[in-house]
Motif scaffolding. Sequence first.
Motif, PDB file in Angstrom:
ATOM      1  N   ALA A  73      28.989 157.656  20.594  1.00  0.00           N
ATOM      2  CA  ALA A  73      28.346 156.086  20.209  1.00  0.00           C
ATOM      3  C   ALA A  73      29.546 155.249  19.930  1.00  0.00           C
ATOM      4  CB  ALA A  73      28.080 156.433  18.637  1.00  0.00           C
ATOM      5  N   SER A  88      22.921 146.960  28.426  1.00  0.00           N
ATOM      6  CA  SER A  88      21.637 146.792  27.633  1.00  0.00           C
ATOM      7  C   SER A  88      21.693 146.146  26.436  1.00  0.00           C
ATOM      8  CB  SER A  88      20.899 148.200  27.826  1.00  0.00           C
ATOM      9  OG  SER A  88      19.584 147.912  26.928  1.00  0.00           O
ATOM     10  N   THR A 112      26.707 152.673  12.426  1.00  0.00           N
ATOM     11  CA  THR A 112      26.184 153.726  12.722  1.00  0.00           C
ATOM     12  C   THR A 112      25.417 154.291  11.374  1.00  0.00           C
ATOM     13  OG1 THR A 112      28.116 154.913  11.775  1.00  0.00           O
ATOM     14  CG2 THR A 112      28.123 154.549  14.092  1.00  0.00           C
ATOM     15  N   ILE A 170      24.093 151.816  30.213  1.00  0.00           N
ATOM     16  CA  ILE A 170      23.493 151.687  28.865  1.00  0.00           C
ATOM     17  C   ILE A 170      24.227 150.756  28.018  1.00  0.00           C
ATOM     18  CG2 ILE A 170      23.192 153.019  26.551  1.00  0.00           C
ATOM     19  CD1 ILE A 170      23.202 155.710  28.393  1.00  0.00           C
ATOM     20  N   LEU A 186      30.172 154.073  23.665  1.00  0.00           N
ATOM     21  CA  LEU A 186      29.203 153.090  24.162  1.00  0.00           C
ATOM     22  C   LEU A 186      29.593 151.952  23.436  1.00  0.00           C
ATOM     23  CD1 LEU A 186      26.284 152.709  25.469  1.00  0.00           C
ATOM     24  CD2 LEU A 186      25.402 153.521  23.265  1.00  0.00           C
ATOM     25  N   HIS A 187      29.884 151.812  22.255  1.00  0.00           N
ATOM     26  CA  HIS A 187      30.168 150.531  21.501  1.00  0.00           C
ATOM     27  C   HIS A 187      31.372 149.763  22.151  1.00  0.00           C
ATOM     28  CE1 HIS A 187      30.446 147.675  18.307  1.00  0.00           C
ATOM     29  NE2 HIS A 187      31.753 147.916  18.333  1.00  0.00           N
ATOM     30  N   ILE A 240      21.259 158.263  19.237  1.00  0.00           N
ATOM     31  CA  ILE A 240      21.795 159.270  19.948  1.00  0.00           C
ATOM     32  C   ILE A 240      21.287 160.569  18.983  1.00  0.00           C
ATOM     33  CG2 ILE A 240      23.997 160.395  20.728  1.00  0.00           C
ATOM     34  CD1 ILE A 240      24.985 157.497  20.851  1.00  0.00           C
ATOM     35  N   ALA A 267      19.396 146.994  24.399  1.00  0.00           N
ATOM     36  CA  ALA A 267      18.810 147.682  23.516  1.00  0.00           C
ATOM     37  C   ALA A 267      19.667 148.503  22.352  1.00  0.00           C
ATOM     38  CB  ALA A 267      18.113 148.806  24.365  1.00  0.00           C
ATOM     39  N   THR A 268      18.847 148.751  21.364  1.00  0.00           N
ATOM     40  CA  THR A 268      19.180 149.546  20.474  1.00  0.00           C
ATOM     41  C   THR A 268      18.969 150.904  20.740  1.00  0.00           C
ATOM     42  OG1 THR A 268      18.613 148.099  18.597  1.00  0.00           O
ATOM     43  CG2 THR A 268      19.097 150.562  17.769  1.00  0.00           C
ATOM     44  N   VAL A 269      20.239 151.827  20.574  1.00  0.00           N
ATOM     45  CA  VAL A 269      20.380 153.041  21.118  1.00  0.00           C
ATOM     46  C   VAL A 269      20.487 154.244  19.999  1.00  0.00           C
ATOM     47  CG1 VAL A 269      21.917 154.703  22.390  1.00  0.00           C
ATOM     48  CG2 VAL A 269      21.632 152.627  23.254  1.00  0.00           C
ATOM     49  N   LYS A 291      28.210 163.180  19.087  1.00  0.00           N
ATOM     50  CA  LYS A 291      27.299 162.107  19.087  1.00  0.00           C
ATOM     51  C   LYS A 291      28.138 161.065  18.667  1.00  0.00           C
ATOM     52  CE  LYS A 291      24.524 163.977  16.264  1.00  0.00           C
ATOM     53  NZ  LYS A 291      25.008 165.447  16.168  1.00  0.00           N
ATOM     54  N   SER A 328      30.332 147.984  25.208  1.00  0.00           N
ATOM     55  CA  SER A 328      29.211 147.145  25.270  1.00  0.00           C
ATOM     56  C   SER A 328      30.092 145.763  25.039  1.00  0.00           C
ATOM     57  CB  SER A 328      28.328 147.487  24.149  1.00  0.00           C
ATOM     58  OG  SER A 328      28.776 147.085  23.085  1.00  0.00           O
TER      59      SER A 328
END
Length: 64
Positions: free
Chosen positions: A43, A25, A59, A22, A46-47, A31, A27-29, A39, A50
């Motif tokens: 986030a 990618s 956020t 993820i 994930l950030h 959650i 892409a915008t995610v 959450k 990335s």
Amino acid sequence: MTSDYIGISVAAQALRNMLSTIANSPATVMITGESGTGKELLARALHEQSARARSEEHTSELSH
């Protein structure tokens, strides 16, 4: 994933395994989930993984 995200359920483990895919990618995610489910921690993790980690994290909290 950061050590802040400690989910131990099967679903949390599966999500942890998918996180790098993820994160790579463009892409915008979005959650979603119940209050208190981690959450924001997800986030952040994930950030951090990335390519956008050098940029500012964005956020938004949406209520329904």
